[in-house]
Design a protein around this motif. Structure first.
Motif, PDB file in Angstrom:
ATOM      1  N   SER A   8       0.832  -1.281   0.054  1.00  0.00           N
ATOM      2  CA  SER A   8       0.001   0.165  -0.082  1.00  0.00           C
ATOM      3  C   SER A   8       0.886   1.252  -0.009  1.00  0.00           C
ATOM      4  O   SER A   8       1.728   1.385   0.792  1.00  0.00           O
ATOM      5  N   VAL A   9       0.474   2.245  -0.988  1.00  0.00           N
ATOM      6  CA  VAL A   9       1.224   3.499  -0.982  1.00  0.00           C
ATOM      7  C   VAL A   9       0.182   4.685  -1.066  1.00  0.00           C
ATOM      8  O   VAL A   9      -0.846   4.348  -1.907  1.00  0.00           O
ATOM      9  N   GLU A  17      -3.100   0.350  -3.653  1.00  0.00           N
ATOM     10  CA  GLU A  17      -3.392  -0.623  -2.555  1.00  0.00           C
ATOM     11  C   GLU A  17      -3.922  -1.638  -3.197  1.00  0.00           C
ATOM     12  O   GLU A  17      -4.494  -1.893  -4.265  1.00  0.00           O
ATOM     13  N   ARG A  18      -3.470  -2.984  -2.430  1.00  0.00           N
ATOM     14  CA  ARG A  18      -3.769  -4.213  -2.985  1.00  0.00           C
ATOM     15  C   ARG A  18      -4.821  -4.582  -2.198  1.00  0.00           C
ATOM     16  O   ARG A  18      -4.925  -4.588  -1.044  1.00  0.00           O
ATOM     17  N   ARG A  19      -5.772  -5.028  -3.040  1.00  0.00           N
ATOM     18  CA  ARG A  19      -7.143  -5.504  -2.236  1.00  0.00           C
ATOM     19  C   ARG A  19      -7.854  -6.323  -3.255  1.00  0.00           C
ATOM     20  O   ARG A  19      -8.023  -6.183  -4.462  1.00  0.00           O
ATOM     21  N   ASP A  20      -8.648  -7.501  -2.824  1.00  0.00           N
ATOM     22  CA  ASP A  20      -9.098  -8.392  -3.473  1.00  0.00           C
ATOM     23  C   ASP A  20      -8.531  -9.032  -4.936  1.00  0.00           C
ATOM     24  O   ASP A  20      -8.982  -8.979  -5.874  1.00  0.00           O
ATOM     25  N   THR A  43       6.007  -5.713  -6.837  1.00  0.00           N
ATOM     26  CA  THR A  43       5.810  -6.410  -5.561  1.00  0.00           C
ATOM     27  C   THR A  43       4.363  -7.248  -5.940  1.00  0.00           C
ATOM     28  O   THR A  43       4.358  -8.514  -5.812  1.00  0.00           O
ATOM     29  N   ALA A  44       3.503  -6.368  -6.511  1.00  0.00           N
ATOM     30  CA  ALA A  44       2.152  -6.947  -6.882  1.00  0.00           C
ATOM     31  C   ALA A  44       2.139  -8.025  -7.849  1.00  0.00           C
ATOM     32  O   ALA A  44       1.817  -9.260  -7.909  1.00  0.00           O
ATOM     33  N   SER A  45       3.184  -7.906  -8.932  1.00  0.00           N
ATOM     34  CA  SER A  45       3.288  -9.063 -10.050  1.00  0.00           C
ATOM     35  C   SER A  45       4.009 -10.062  -9.616  1.00  0.00           C
ATOM     36  O   SER A  45       3.604 -11.303 -10.057  1.00  0.00           O
TER      37      SER A  45
END
Length: 117
Positions: A8-9, A17-20, A43-45
């Motif tokens: 989250s930034v 934000e990473r969500r769902d 990070t997400a990927s």
């Protein structure tokens, strides 16, 4: 990118934000945000997040768009496709001018449009 993990930034002008199972971006993403955006996308990927929700993005500039291209390339190398969903017409135009919408390993959806099958 080392061991940096970003889930989250939040900044005065943009957020991620990473969500769902998605990375949700918002605000005005300028060249000044390219580094933090790249870290969030990496990070997400790396964690298997393929969908970037762009519904809240008002603007994106070329420097930050390069971070999206790199994330797409990283996923492509793994045989996956980056999905940019709910982009506004203005953001979609910027992505098109910069060539991101022409990449076969990037799927872009316009805000309010039905997702491609």
């Amino acid at each position: 990118m080392g061991d940096l993990e970003v889930s989250s930034v939040e900044d005065l002008s943009w957020s991620a934000e990473r969500r769902d199972g998605q990375l949700i971006l918002g605000g005005e993403i300028t060249d000044d945000h390219a580094g933090p955006l790249a870290a969030a996308l990496h990070t997400a990927s790396a964690d298997g997040v393929l969908m970037i929700n762009m519904a809240g993005v008002k603007t994106i500039t070329p420097g930050s768009e390069i971070a999206l291209q790199r994330a797409a390339g990283y996923l492509h190398d793994r045989g996956e496709q980056l999905v940019l969903m709910d982009a506004s017409a203005a953001v979609l135009q910027t992505l098109a001018v910069l060539g991101l919408t022409e990449r076969p390993f990037v799927q872009v959806g316009l805000k309010g449009a039905e997702p491609a099958a």
